[in-house]
Design a protein around this motif. Structure first.
Motif, mmCIF file in Angstrom:
data_model
loop_
_atom_site.group_PDB
_atom_site.id
_atom_site.type_symbol
_atom_site.label_atom_id
_atom_site.label_comp_id
_atom_site.label_asym_id
_atom_site.label_seq_id
_atom_site.Cartn_x
_atom_site.Cartn_y
_atom_site.Cartn_z
ATOM 1 N N VAL A 150 0.831 -1.201 0.000
ATOM 2 C CA VAL A 150 0.000 0.000 0.000
ATOM 3 C C VAL A 150 0.870 1.258 0.000
ATOM 4 C CG1 VAL A 150 -0.161 0.162 2.521
ATOM 5 C CG2 VAL A 150 -2.019 1.076 1.113
ATOM 6 N N ALA A 151 0.368 2.277 -0.684
ATOM 7 C CA ALA A 151 1.006 3.594 -0.673
ATOM 8 C C ALA A 151 -0.083 4.627 -0.432
ATOM 9 C CB ALA A 151 1.716 3.866 -2.004
ATOM 10 N N SER A 152 0.283 5.745 0.171
ATOM 11 C CA SER A 152 -0.711 6.796 0.388
ATOM 12 C C SER A 152 -0.048 8.166 0.326
ATOM 13 C CB SER A 152 -1.422 6.612 1.734
ATOM 14 O OG SER A 152 -0.543 6.834 2.823
ATOM 15 N N VAL A 153 -0.854 9.139 -0.114
ATOM 16 C CA VAL A 153 -0.432 10.538 -0.154
ATOM 17 C C VAL A 153 -1.587 11.358 0.400
ATOM 18 C CG1 VAL A 153 0.379 12.447 -1.578
ATOM 19 C CG2 VAL A 153 0.907 10.093 -2.251
ATOM 20 N N GLY A 154 -1.325 12.122 1.463
ATOM 21 C CA GLY A 154 -2.385 12.926 2.058
ATOM 22 C C GLY A 154 -2.423 12.775 3.557
ATOM 23 N N PHE A 155 -3.629 12.670 4.092
ATOM 24 C CA PHE A 155 -3.787 12.620 5.546
ATOM 25 C C PHE A 155 -2.990 11.468 6.149
ATOM 26 C CE2 PHE A 155 -5.834 11.526 9.528
ATOM 27 C CZ PHE A 155 -6.054 12.760 10.112
ATOM 28 N N ASP A 156 -3.122 10.257 5.566
ATOM 29 C CA ASP A 156 -2.459 9.081 6.122
ATOM 30 C C ASP A 156 -0.945 9.208 6.109
ATOM 31 O OD1 ASP A 156 -4.931 8.074 6.471
ATOM 32 O OD2 ASP A 156 -4.816 6.537 4.940
ATOM 33 N N SER A 157 -0.411 9.667 4.983
ATOM 34 C CA SER A 157 1.053 9.748 4.880
ATOM 35 C C SER A 157 1.617 10.807 5.818
ATOM 36 C CB SER A 157 1.486 10.015 3.433
ATOM 37 O OG SER A 157 1.072 11.291 2.991
ATOM 38 N N LEU A 158 0.829 11.861 6.090
ATOM 39 C CA LEU A 158 1.278 12.887 7.034
ATOM 40 C C LEU A 158 1.301 12.324 8.459
ATOM 41 C CD1 LEU A 158 2.225 15.758 6.535
ATOM 42 C CD2 LEU A 158 -0.046 16.571 7.173
ATOM 43 N N VAL A 159 0.341 11.452 8.774
ATOM 44 C CA VAL A 159 0.339 10.779 10.079
ATOM 45 C C VAL A 159 1.573 9.906 10.219
ATOM 46 C CG1 VAL A 159 -0.806 9.019 11.485
ATOM 47 C CG2 VAL A 159 -2.159 10.816 10.401
ATOM 48 N N VAL A 160 1.841 9.074 9.212
ATOM 49 C CA VAL A 160 2.994 8.162 9.261
ATOM 50 C C VAL A 160 4.291 8.947 9.374
ATOM 51 C CG1 VAL A 160 4.291 6.385 8.002
ATOM 52 C CG2 VAL A 160 1.789 6.344 8.004
ATOM 53 N N ASP A 161 4.354 10.081 8.668
ATOM 54 C CA ASP A 161 5.561 10.906 8.700
ATOM 55 C C ASP A 161 5.810 11.489 10.085
ATOM 56 O OD1 ASP A 161 7.788 12.083 7.339
ATOM 57 O OD2 ASP A 161 6.731 14.000 7.349
ATOM 58 N N SER A 162 4.750 11.584 10.907
ATOM 59 C CA SER A 162 4.873 12.159 12.250
ATOM 60 C C SER A 162 5.246 11.135 13.313
ATOM 61 C CB SER A 162 3.545 12.827 12.652
ATOM 62 O OG SER A 162 3.170 13.829 11.735
ATOM 63 N N VAL A 163 5.181 9.843 12.959
ATOM 64 C CA VAL A 163 5.464 8.785 13.926
ATOM 65 C C VAL A 163 6.949 8.428 13.876
ATOM 66 C CG1 VAL A 163 5.008 6.385 14.591
ATOM 67 C CG2 VAL A 163 3.140 7.837 13.778
ATOM 68 N N GLY A 164 7.651 8.638 14.980
ATOM 69 C CA GLY A 164 9.063 8.314 15.058
ATOM 70 C C GLY A 164 9.285 6.829 15.283
ATOM 71 N N GLU A 165 10.511 6.373 15.042
ATOM 72 C CA GLU A 165 10.832 4.958 15.203
ATOM 73 C C GLU A 165 10.630 4.491 16.646
ATOM 74 O OE1 GLU A 165 11.600 2.433 13.168
ATOM 75 O OE2 GLU A 165 11.079 3.807 11.552
ATOM 76 N N LEU A 166 11.002 5.350 17.615
ATOM 77 C CA LEU A 166 10.841 4.953 19.018
ATOM 78 C C LEU A 166 9.362 4.816 19.372
ATOM 79 C CD1 LEU A 166 12.263 4.318 21.665
ATOM 80 C CD2 LEU A 166 12.170 6.757 22.226
ATOM 81 N N GLN A 167 8.536 5.777 18.902
ATOM 82 C CA GLN A 167 7.096 5.681 19.128
ATOM 83 C C GLN A 167 6.535 4.403 18.525
ATOM 84 O OE1 GLN A 167 5.787 9.529 17.449
ATOM 85 N NE2 GLN A 167 4.561 9.742 19.298
ATOM 86 N N VAL A 213 -4.935 10.362 -1.466
ATOM 87 C CA VAL A 213 -4.900 9.236 -2.398
ATOM 88 C C VAL A 213 -4.376 8.006 -1.665
ATOM 89 C CG1 VAL A 213 -4.139 8.436 -4.677
ATOM 90 C CG2 VAL A 213 -4.187 10.896 -4.175
ATOM 91 N N ILE A 214 -5.037 6.864 -1.884
ATOM 92 C CA ILE A 214 -4.539 5.584 -1.391
ATOM 93 C C ILE A 214 -4.385 4.649 -2.581
ATOM 94 C CG2 ILE A 214 -4.968 3.583 0.084
ATOM 95 C CD1 ILE A 214 -6.612 5.357 1.912
ATOM 96 N N VAL A 215 -3.227 4.001 -2.667
ATOM 97 C CA VAL A 215 -2.936 3.066 -3.756
ATOM 98 C C VAL A 215 -2.658 1.696 -3.145
ATOM 99 C CG1 VAL A 215 -1.471 2.566 -5.746
ATOM 100 C CG2 VAL A 215 -1.923 4.944 -5.106
ATOM 101 N N GLY A 216 -3.394 0.690 -3.584
ATOM 102 C CA GLY A 216 -3.243 -0.644 -3.010
ATOM 103 C C GLY A 216 -2.738 -1.677 -3.990
#
Length: 315
Positions: A150-167, A213-216
């Motif tokens: 899966v790939a995503s651009v938008g709300f989901d990808s911004l969430v993932v970008d905010s999650v650090g490895e330690l979190q 956008v979500i690409v599966g």
């Protein structure tokens, strides 16, 4: 999904079990006990050299892939999440190394395992793998980066970008829930969703605009939701959902439709199948973060394209 053939795994001479000790929510001690159980069961069944390779950090992946390729291993079993699988397969393909691949689910997100109905109980997993059914596993490239599910651009990808490895390591899926809540507060409390993208399919002239956008490549999304019923790891197509609205009510509605597995209930959501997808950011941020298999490793403008040659997957 039907297998394309069957292989006698008892003819394999060299087998590698690659495990990521930091994958998923389980304690390392619990995971390693399962890996050891798989190792013991395979030793009982196969007349092969079986090696355990421990991934302590992702920077090891190129060396581990080269080691497996140099030793001409017939079968590579990857224990980890989708990100672990993607990282190892990426380095493996760069070496033009094409062994049989299996996945033991042990990660934060295991869409590959979910689509193939894989279990993390060692005895059941080994019993199924020894049957040797082989499935084609088509992968894709996103700006040259491999992606599997899966790939995503938008709300989901911004969430993932905010999650650090330690979190991610300590909180598992709750880390994404926490960041989603914070992102809603930051981006949607006092205004509508500010970002906008456009998408084109298979080189067509027409572009379509939307807010996310979500690409599966897989049917499943976010670990559990059957978002693209017609998608399959064994199918050489990308399945795309383009969400048009940018109001707060729209974002909440899309989240509800994803949870209900009902994108078809909203006729304004554009769902398409393609072999090549182009995505561009057209408002505020040109290089918007792109999520691939649970990690942000690319940015817009984005070109996704199915690869011609599939991997050989033994579930």
């Amino acid at each position: 999904m039907q297998p394309q053939g069957q292989i006698d795994v008892k003819q394999f001479k060299k087998v590698v079990i690659l495990y990521n000790r930091y994958s998923g929510k389980q304690l390392f001690a619990s995971m390693i006990s399962r890996i050891n159980e798989i190792y013991k069961l395979l030793k009982q069944e196969l007349d092969a050299e079986i090696r355990l390779l421990d991934v302590k950090y992702f920077e090891q992946m190129p060396d581990l892939a080269k080691k497996a390729a140099d030793e001409k291993c017939d079968w590579v079993i990857i224990a980890g999440g989708d990100g672990t699988v993607r990282a190892f397969v990426e380095d493996m393909l760069q070496l033009d190394y094409h062994p049989y691949i299996s996945v033991f689910p042990a990660g934060t997100v295991n869409l590959i395992a979910k689509e193939m109905s894989l279990r993390n109980e060692p005895r059941r997993w080994v019993h199924r793998a020894l049957k040797g059914f082989v499935y084609p596993f088509y992968t894709a490239r996103a700006n040259g980066n491999l992606f599997l599910t899966v790939a995503s651009v938008g709300f989901d990808s911004l969430v993932v970008d905010s999650v650090g490895e330690l979190q991610k390591r300590l909180l598992n899926k709750f880390a994404y829930v926490l960041q989603s809540t914070q992102l809603v507060r930051r981006e949607l409390i006092f205004s509508d969703w500010r970002y906008k993208f456009r998408v084109r399919f298979d080189g067509e002239e027409e572009w379509y605009e939307g807010s996310s956008v979500i690409v599966g490549k897989s049917r499943y999304y976010a670990g559990r939701y059957n978002l693209f019923p017609e998608a399959s790891l064994a199918s050489p197509y990308l399945h795309v959902a383009l969400f048009p609205g940018n109001k707060r009510a729209d974002i909440l509605k899309y989240a509800s439709l994803i949870a209900l597995e009902g994108l078809n209930l909203d006729k304004e959501i554009l769902c398409r199948r393609a072999k090549k997808v182009e995505i561009e950011s057209i408002h505020l941020v040109e290089d918007f973060p792109v999520e691939l298999d649970g990690d942000v490793v690319a940015a817009t403008p984005l070109q996704l394209e199915i690869m011609d040659k599939p991997l050989l997957l033994i579930p």
